[in-house]
Design an enzyme around this catalytic site. Structure first.
Site, PDB file in Angstrom:
ATOM      1  N   LYS A   1     -11.895  -9.552  -3.949  1.00 37.69           N
ATOM      2  CA  LYS A   1     -10.885  -9.676  -2.891  1.00 37.69           C
ATOM      3  C   LYS A   1     -11.245 -10.864  -1.994  1.00 37.69           C
ATOM      4  O   LYS A   1     -12.409 -11.042  -1.639  1.00 37.69           O
ATOM      5  CB  LYS A   1     -10.817  -8.395  -2.063  1.00 37.69           C
ATOM      6  CG  LYS A   1     -10.347  -7.169  -2.834  1.00 37.69           C
ATOM      7  CD  LYS A   1     -10.375  -5.941  -1.947  1.00 37.69           C
ATOM      8  CE  LYS A   1      -9.987  -4.679  -2.706  1.00 37.69           C
ATOM      9  NZ  LYS A   1      -8.581  -4.658  -3.107  1.00 37.69           N
TER      10      LYS A   1
ATOM     11  N   ARG B   1      -7.609   3.670 -11.079  1.00 38.44           N
ATOM     12  CA  ARG B   1      -7.074   4.401 -12.234  1.00 38.44           C
ATOM     13  C   ARG B   1      -8.126   4.529 -13.337  1.00 38.44           C
ATOM     14  O   ARG B   1      -8.112   5.485 -14.098  1.00 38.44           O
ATOM     15  CB  ARG B   1      -5.815   3.705 -12.746  1.00 38.44           C
ATOM     16  CG  ARG B   1      -6.024   2.322 -13.303  1.00 38.44           C
ATOM     17  CD  ARG B   1      -4.802   1.433 -13.189  1.00 38.44           C
ATOM     18  NE  ARG B   1      -4.563   1.053 -11.803  1.00 38.44           N
ATOM     19  CZ  ARG B   1      -3.610   0.207 -11.446  1.00 38.44           C
ATOM     20  NH1 ARG B   1      -2.808  -0.322 -12.339  1.00 38.44           N
ATOM     21  NH2 ARG B   1      -3.438  -0.098 -10.167  1.00 38.44           N
TER      22      ARG B   1
END
Length: 509
Positions: free
Chosen positions: A272, A347
């Site tokens: 990020k 996920r």
């Protein structure tokens, strides 16, 4: 676990143990259950001030001479909901605390259109009394904010049950806020395990199993292990999977809840940038909510439920051992998953746990599988802050489960919106080249938050248990909490603990 302050039912509003009274009501003048002294004081103040504030302070001839009135203000039947009582309660208790008072008597007005408004008001007060874990550990003299609270409800038939239910719900929310809101070092995977063990001590009604052996994780939870690789070189950051199990005496429903517990998300190799890491300690709020709901279950002890919560606790670190894009990893369910972006780690860490739960669910009584996670910022752009998005698979959708949970949540002000997983969501995440079954993406435009749910269904093998299954149809619902978990630096909200409790537990007071 203690809330830090005493709570007692009060029958006499002139009880001399309290230093102030806080009335939370819609319209005190029209509430026939309230003492006339309250109405007189409010009406007198309103007559003298045409800018009568929603929070007002009055002097009364009571032992608790300071009287605060926090009104919801006008309520529109068209669009208002019970959260107006939450807001009034939070503003009221903040005003009390600003006055330096330590023993408020909470008086709960009634509002028949919202049958649980009194419980919601009390929960709003308790929310305002919460002190985050690290602050209360580092500055114990700041905790608790009050010494005791009294609760008086003229319209309640069972004030003791009202209080006991509120304590259970708030205790569960404290667990969720403590885990979800603490910083990446206070709640490393190792320290989350320690906190959970302290929350559910041995010999209680919740059994804890921990999977942390790296060989076992690599063999049985390969997608989880891929994310864990980057952090596993640091002892305190090593990931683990915790299973919490509660079983009532006469089980008619079995819940399997998988919570995303990414204790810090750097984005991994797809790191990020531009300040995007700020607040990424909140990426564990799914696991935090699962643990919080389990705490409520353990306190209210429903006979009809079996609940299994799987906490996927891992740190998505960036380093020489990190997993990277283009890797193909075979999931527990035998699906070949191509990594596309390591910042879609949530996920990954839940899919194998969901697959494990699926296998147990096939031989369980009336099972329903859930995942709770902060998976995509698209959720915030879709529904706005404060709303959890519900997504059912086919077997859950034909039973209108999300609609049922949405209605349950509204009772306590835990709000849900409903989305549908469509063909495009599955197609977008199917393998694109020979030898891959599922691709792991960040966001699939223009449909964003539905795709991760489709990924979880496919990567876990749940797609073999849909409406067209010849084996067994399993209900599954994904709860996307990126918009409801509480955006840093705001307090973690503990959503959707209240909604799940309202749907499955006897919280009616």
């Amino acid at each position: 676990m203690s809330l830090g302050y005493k709570i007692k039912a009060v029958r006499d509003i002139k009880d001399n143990q309290f230093d102030c009274i806080l009335l939370i009501s819609h319209n005190a003048s029209e509430d026939d259950a309230l003492p006339q002294e309250f109405k007189n004081a409010i009406e007198e103040a309103a007559a003298q001030d045409d800018q009568f504030d929603e929070i007002s302070v009055h002097q009364m001839e009571f032992p608790a001479k300071c009287f605060f009135y926090s009104s919801t203000g006008p309520i529109s039947p068209e669009y208002d909901d019970v959260r107006c009582f939450t807001r009034a309660a939070r503003k009221g208790i903040a005003r009390v605390l600003n006055s330096g008072l330590k023993a408020p008597l909470i008086v709960l007005g009634k509002y028949p259109p919202f049958p649980q408004s009194q419980l919601v008001s009390l929960l709003g007060v308790m929310e305002g009394l919460y002190v985050n874990l690290q602050y209360r550990e580092d500055c114990p003299h700041r905790y608790p904010k009050v010494n005791m609270i009294g609760v008086h409800s003229p319209a309640s038939q069972n004030i003791s049950k009202l209080i006991s239910v509120a304590i259970a719900l708030e205790t569960g929310r404290v667990v969720a806020r403590d885990i979800g809101g603490s910083d990446p070092e206070r709640m490393t995977p190792e320290r989350v395990e320690q906190y959970v063990n302290e929350t559910f001590p041995a010999g209680g009604n919740v059994i804890i199993d921990v999977v942390c052996n790296e060989d076992t994780l690599n063999e049985e939870y390969p997608l989880f292990s891929a994310v864990n690789r980057g952090a596993s070189v640091i002892e305190r950051h090593k990931g683990r999977i915790m299973y919490l199990t509660y079983e009532g005496s006469s089980v008619t429903d079995t819940l399997f809840i998988v919570g995303k517990g990414v204790t810090y998300d750097t984005g991994g190799a797809d790191i990020k940038v531009s300040g995007g890491m700020v607040g990424m300690c909140r990426d564990k709020c799914g696991a935090a909510a699962a643990a919080g709901f389990m705490k409520v279950v353990s306190m209210l002890e429903p006979e009809n439920l079996k609940v299994v919560a799987g906490l996927s606790l891992v740190r998505n670190s960036c380093g020489e051992n990190s997993y990277v894009a283009d890797e193909i990893i075979t999931s527990r369910a035998g699906k070949r998953v191509r990594v596309v972006n390591t910042d879609a780690e949530g996920r990954m860490v839940m899919a194998d746990v969901l697959s494990y739960m699926k296998d147990i669910a096939k031989r369980s009584v009336n099972p329903h599988l859930f995942t709770i996670a902060t998976l995509t910022g698209h959720a915030m752009r879709t529904v706005g802050a404060g709303y959890t998005i519900l997504m059912d698979n086919g077997p859950a959708r034909v039973q209108s489960f999300s609609q049922q949970l949405q209605k349950s949540g509204e009772i306590l002000g835990d709000m849900f919106e409903i989305s549908t997983i469509r063909k495009e969501d599955y197609d977008g995440y199917r393998g694109k080249t020979e030898g891959e079954d599922v691709v792991q993406l960040v966001t699939l435009p223009p449909r964003g938050h539905q795709g991760p749910a489709a990924f979880l269904i496919m990567a876990s093998g749940l797609d073999a248990h849909g409406l067209d299954s010849t084996e067994s149809k399993l209900r599954y619902t994904h709860l996307e909490i990126a918009a409801s978990a509480g955006e840093f630096p705001q307090q973690a909200t503990a959503c959707p603990v209240l909604g799940l409790a309202a749907n499955y537990l006897n919280i009616h007071t």
